[in-house]
Structures are given as structure tokens and as C-alpha cells.
Motif scaffolding. Structure first.
Motif, mmCIF file in Angstrom:
data_model
loop_
_atom_site.group_PDB
_atom_site.id
_atom_site.type_symbol
_atom_site.label_atom_id
_atom_site.label_comp_id
_atom_site.label_asym_id
_atom_site.label_seq_id
_atom_site.Cartn_x
_atom_site.Cartn_y
_atom_site.Cartn_z
ATOM 1 N N LEU A 84 5.198 27.686 -24.228
ATOM 2 C CA LEU A 84 5.270 26.286 -24.750
ATOM 3 C C LEU A 84 3.954 25.398 -24.870
ATOM 4 C CD1 LEU A 84 7.543 23.970 -25.328
ATOM 5 C CD2 LEU A 84 7.172 23.133 -22.759
ATOM 6 N N GLY A 85 3.114 25.547 -24.019
ATOM 7 C CA GLY A 85 1.727 24.898 -24.225
ATOM 8 C C GLY A 85 1.042 25.190 -25.662
ATOM 9 N N ASP A 86 1.542 26.568 -25.997
ATOM 10 C CA ASP A 86 0.865 27.121 -27.263
ATOM 11 C C ASP A 86 1.239 26.194 -28.604
ATOM 12 O OD1 ASP A 86 -0.811 28.754 -28.567
ATOM 13 O OD2 ASP A 86 0.759 30.433 -29.070
ATOM 14 N N LEU A 87 2.206 25.294 -28.377
ATOM 15 C CA LEU A 87 2.770 24.535 -29.532
ATOM 16 C C LEU A 87 1.629 23.552 -29.942
ATOM 17 C CD1 LEU A 87 6.571 24.051 -28.786
ATOM 18 C CD2 LEU A 87 5.311 25.214 -30.798
ATOM 19 N N GLU A 88 0.713 23.314 -29.104
ATOM 20 C CA GLU A 88 -0.270 22.269 -29.273
ATOM 21 C C GLU A 88 -1.299 22.783 -30.578
ATOM 22 O OE1 GLU A 88 -1.751 19.206 -27.719
ATOM 23 O OE2 GLU A 88 0.466 19.042 -27.091
ATOM 24 N N ARG A 89 -1.116 23.813 -30.727
ATOM 25 C CA ARG A 89 -1.848 24.200 -32.038
ATOM 26 C C ARG A 89 -1.312 23.720 -33.398
ATOM 27 N NH1 ARG A 89 -1.846 29.761 -33.261
ATOM 28 N NH2 ARG A 89 0.022 30.315 -32.094
ATOM 29 N N TYR A 90 -0.129 23.276 -33.086
ATOM 30 C CA TYR A 90 0.789 23.036 -34.207
ATOM 31 C C TYR A 90 1.063 21.351 -34.190
ATOM 32 C CZ TYR A 90 1.063 27.741 -34.522
ATOM 33 O OH TYR A 90 0.925 29.290 -34.763
ATOM 34 N N ARG A 91 0.249 20.927 -33.094
ATOM 35 C CA ARG A 91 0.368 19.165 -33.145
ATOM 36 C C ARG A 91 0.344 18.510 -34.145
ATOM 37 N NH1 ARG A 91 -0.410 14.706 -29.429
ATOM 38 N NH2 ARG A 91 0.008 16.106 -27.757
ATOM 39 N N ASP A 92 -0.413 18.525 -35.073
ATOM 40 C CA ASP A 92 -0.641 17.880 -36.537
ATOM 41 C C ASP A 92 0.440 18.112 -37.391
ATOM 42 O OD1 ASP A 92 -3.062 16.846 -35.409
ATOM 43 O OD2 ASP A 92 -4.371 18.120 -36.356
ATOM 44 N N ALA A 93 0.776 19.327 -37.490
ATOM 45 C CA ALA A 93 2.083 19.808 -38.221
ATOM 46 C C ALA A 93 3.079 19.094 -37.700
ATOM 47 C CB ALA A 93 2.222 21.109 -38.408
ATOM 48 N N ILE A 94 3.571 19.336 -36.521
ATOM 49 C CA ILE A 94 4.605 18.396 -35.872
ATOM 50 C C ILE A 94 4.680 16.943 -36.180
ATOM 51 C CG2 ILE A 94 6.124 17.838 -33.831
ATOM 52 C CD1 ILE A 94 5.157 21.017 -33.072
ATOM 53 N N SER A 95 3.379 16.499 -35.811
ATOM 54 C CA SER A 95 3.542 15.132 -36.021
ATOM 55 C C SER A 95 3.449 14.426 -37.382
ATOM 56 C CB SER A 95 1.955 14.547 -35.357
ATOM 57 O OG SER A 95 1.770 13.163 -35.470
ATOM 58 N N ASN A 96 2.914 15.277 -38.085
ATOM 59 C CA ASN A 96 3.007 14.761 -39.582
ATOM 60 C C ASN A 96 3.982 15.234 -40.583
ATOM 61 O OD1 ASN A 96 0.328 13.498 -39.179
ATOM 62 N ND2 ASN A 96 -0.793 15.277 -39.428
ATOM 63 N N ALA A 97 4.995 15.746 -39.846
ATOM 64 C CA ALA A 97 5.999 16.427 -40.851
ATOM 65 C C ALA A 97 7.078 15.155 -41.067
ATOM 66 C CB ALA A 97 6.779 17.520 -40.112
ATOM 67 N N ASP A 98 7.552 15.432 -42.391
ATOM 68 C CA ASP A 98 8.630 14.449 -42.866
ATOM 69 C C ASP A 98 10.085 14.543 -41.564
ATOM 70 O OD1 ASP A 98 7.743 13.081 -45.198
ATOM 71 O OD2 ASP A 98 7.660 14.988 -45.799
ATOM 72 N N ALA A 99 10.102 15.955 -41.458
ATOM 73 C CA ALA A 99 11.218 16.261 -40.617
ATOM 74 C C ALA A 99 11.003 17.363 -39.601
ATOM 75 C CB ALA A 99 12.474 16.368 -41.480
ATOM 76 N N VAL A 100 11.221 17.433 -38.416
ATOM 77 C CA VAL A 100 11.244 18.555 -37.305
ATOM 78 C C VAL A 100 12.583 19.152 -37.057
ATOM 79 C CG1 VAL A 100 10.290 19.559 -35.350
ATOM 80 C CG2 VAL A 100 8.876 17.869 -36.814
#
Length: 369
Positions: A69-85
Motif C-alpha cells: 500500500l505504501g508503494d502508492l506514494e510513488r503515484y501520489r502526483d498522478a492520483i492527486s492531479n487526475a480528473d478521475a480516479v
């Protein structure tokens, strides 16, 4: 056209072994990308899918793997900036993944439930394996594999602001009609499931016993060792997606079997239903509410509850009648149930949720000030 940046956290895109999620995501996301959208798919790295990986480099999205789960931090910017997750059902640690996404995302968040009746049954008994009741209201959209009255339950009982049917579908280019010699009179393609097995016994195994001169096949992993199969039933452990059309083409008829929770809910078609129909293979199915809204019984699909009904069809239907049934089903599926239809539906629902969020934000800011 509005280009959306979408991040999907799903069970699997890379491996179709033992799950129907991968083929569903592949068809949907390919069609969604064809509409001009940018997609990142994040998949939890697990050994059983890594050992049976049949898609490594999709050409319609980025596919990345995370280990914990902690490995998702590598994609923090992508998740934060997405129009939809979009978070899918059966994602490992799905509740924690959902909390993380809902906390981090600045765009809308959606839940894609490919197992809706199973999910709701789990919630009712307090089993929060990948979704908890507290998460549902904070998903802007709840995409459901099940339509009909279940959508009212998701909104009324669990507080979803927008529950929308998003059935599985088929990519017609991947599931064409093939001209191959018929190898089996009736086939079944599906992973072993204890609640499907009684129906498989009734509608395929028992017909095989009663008609030893006919040929049958059961394809799919995880069937228990020592399962007694009649001599005229061929067992195949796994059929990769790119071999599904050939499997269906070698079948005079194929069987559709539905899980018990999905029968009770109704309006829960299996992806195999659409795949087989697209290949022009006539389908014999178990019976559940809503199937008539997808394929017309007797004209586009055959329904059965007893082994003698199956044997009668296999033994007495003339070839031209069999072919006509499959052709009508194919026309219906291509007209209403392709991946392109589903991608357009998902796009519409996501854009509606994005617009609603933008309309609400000025009010929220005014209250905060």
C-alpha cells in the motif's frame, strides 16, 4: 472533446488467470482510450497473477505495479492531479486504497464494482474485504456490474450519490466469428466457483451423462482435484483471452452459468455472455431476472433449468436453427453491448460527476470563508 486524465486501481489488467476483471478492463479501457483519454492502470503485484501474465505492455494505457500500500506514494502526483480516479472491486486492501484515494484525489473518485451482488452480500454480513459502508458516500460515482433495483439499494441504503450500471461488454475486434470444425456439442468457460458448480452439474455434467454420444468441455482453473468428470467431458485448465474466439468457434453451443448472489440480484450479465454472442456461438443460459433486457429468450438466447432441456436442444435442433440463434445474438450484442458503448456511458457519467463537483465547489468555498 474533453480529454480526461484517469487513474484506475484494479484487481488485474495484466493477467486473466482465474478472474474476469482483466478482460473487462481491457475491453473497456481500450475503448475509453480511443475516445481520447489518458489512462494509468495501477495493479497490485501478486505472485499468482505474475506467474500467469498474458498482457505486459498494453498500447492504450500505462500499466504500473505496486508491491504494498505504501508503494502508492510513488503515484501520489498522478492520483492527486487526475480528473478521475477509479478503484475496482477485489483490489487487495481495497478499503485502505479507497481511503487513500479519497483523501488524496482532487478530482472525482469512483468505485467500479465488477462483483456487485457479492460485494453487497459481504457488506450485509460485515465483511469489508475491499469496500466498507463508510466509503460508499464519498465515491462520487458507484459503477455497478448489476443494474435494476440494486442501484436503488446502493443509493438508498448505502448513500451513494450516483449509482450507475456499467455492465461488462466485448471488443468485437477481439471476438470475431471464426470458421472452425466443431469439437464440442456444449462447452463452458469459467473459473471454478462453489456456488456455480451445482448449475454446471445440472446443465452440463448431467446432460453429458445422459448423452454419452455427445461431446462436452469445461475450461477454467481452480477446479478441485478428484472432481469426477464423465468420459465425454474434456477438461481444459485455462484458455487465454486471445484463444477464446477459437474455443467458442469449436463449440456448437456454450453454457452461461451465473453465481448465486448474481442470480438473486438479477440484471448481472457475465462477460462470457457477450463474448460468446459476439463470436456467433449460440448460448444456453441459466435463468435470472433481467436477462431478457439483454438477449431475447428463444430468439437470441436459450434458457434452461433442467438437464433434459439441454439434451433436447443438443440432440434435436437443426443446424440452420442453431446458426440463426447465434447470428441474432451477435447482431444484438454488436448493436448495444460493445466496449465502445460502455466507454461512452462511463465517459458521460464521469463528466456529469465532474460538472456536479465544479458546481458545488463555489458554494463550499463560500461556506468555509
Amino acid at each position: 472533446m474533453t480529454k480526461l486524465r484517469v487513474v484506475v486501481l484494479g484487481l488485474s489488467l495484466s493477467s486473466s488467470w482465474g478472474n474476469g476483471h482483466a478482460t473487462t478492463f481491457r475491453a473497456l479501457l481500450r475503448a475509453f482510450a480511443a475516445r481520447g483519454h489518458d489512462i494509468l492502470f495501477l495493479e497490485r503485484e501478486v505472485p499468482w497473477y505474475a506467474a500467469h501474465r498474458d498482457l505486459k505492455h498494453p498500447d492504450y494505457c500505462r500499466l504500473e505495479f505496486y508491491s504494498v500500500l505504501g508503494d502508492l506514494e510513488r503515484y501520489r502526483d498522478a492520483i492527486s492531479n487526475a480528473d478521475a480516479v477509479i478503484v475496482g472491486s477485489y483490489v487487495p486492501e481495497g478499503v485502505d486504497v479507497g481511503c487513500y484515494v479519497q483523501r488524496l484525489a482532487n478530482g472525482i473518485v469512483a468505485f467500479y464494482d465488477i462483483d456487485t451482488p457479492v460485494t453487497l452480500a459481504k457488506l450485509e454480513r460485515g465483511d469489508y474485504e475491499y469496500l466498507s459502508p463508510g466509503l460508499v458516500p464519498d465515491y462520487d460515482v458507484y459503477f455497478s456490474f448489476t443494474g435494476g433495483p440494486t442501484l436503488d439499494v446502493i443509493m438508498g441504503r448505502y448513500g451513494s450519490p450516483a449509482a450507475r450500471a456499467l455492465y461488462c461488454s466485448v471488443d468485437p475486434e477481439s471476438y470475431p466469428i471464426l470458421d472452425q470444425e466443431k469439437r464440442w456439442d456444449l462447452s463452458y468457460l469459467g473459473t471454478y466457483s462453489p456456488d456455480r458448480q451445482p448449475t454446471l452439474e445440472r446443465l452440463l455434467i448431467e446432460p453429458a451423462r445422459r448423452a454419452p454420444h455427445l461431446r462436452f468441455a469445461v475450461a477454467g482453473p481452480q477446479y478441485p482435484d478428484g472432481t469426477p468428470w464423465p468420459d465425454n467431458v474434456e477438461r481444459i485448465d485455462h484458455v487465454p483471452p486471445d484463444e477464446h474466439p477459437a474455443f467458442y468457434a469449436q463449440s456448437r453451443y456454450t453454457l452461461n452459468v451465473t453465481r448465486a448472489d448474481m442470480i438473486r440480484a438479477g440484471f448481472s450479465p457475465s462477460v462470457r455472455l457477450f463474448e460468446a454472442a459476439a463470436c456467433g456461438t449460440p448460448i444456453i443460459s441459466d435463468i435470472w431476472e433481467g436477462i431478457e433486457t439483454l438477449l431475447e429468450p428463444g430468439r437470441e438466447i436459450l434458457l434452461a433449468s433442467r438437464p433434459e432441456q439441454v439434451v433436447d436442444v443438443l440432440a434435436t435442433w437443426p443446424e440452420d436453427q442453431r446458426r440463426a440463434l447465434g447470428a441474432r445474438a451477435r447482431r444484438r450484442i454488436l448493436a448495444e453491448h460493445t466496449a465502445a458503448h460502455r466507454a461512452a456511458s462511463m465517459e458521460r457519467d464521469l463528466l456529469e460527476a465532474i460538472l456536479l463537483r465544479r458546481q458545488e465547489q463555489p458554494f463550499a468555498l463560500a461556506v468555509e470563508s
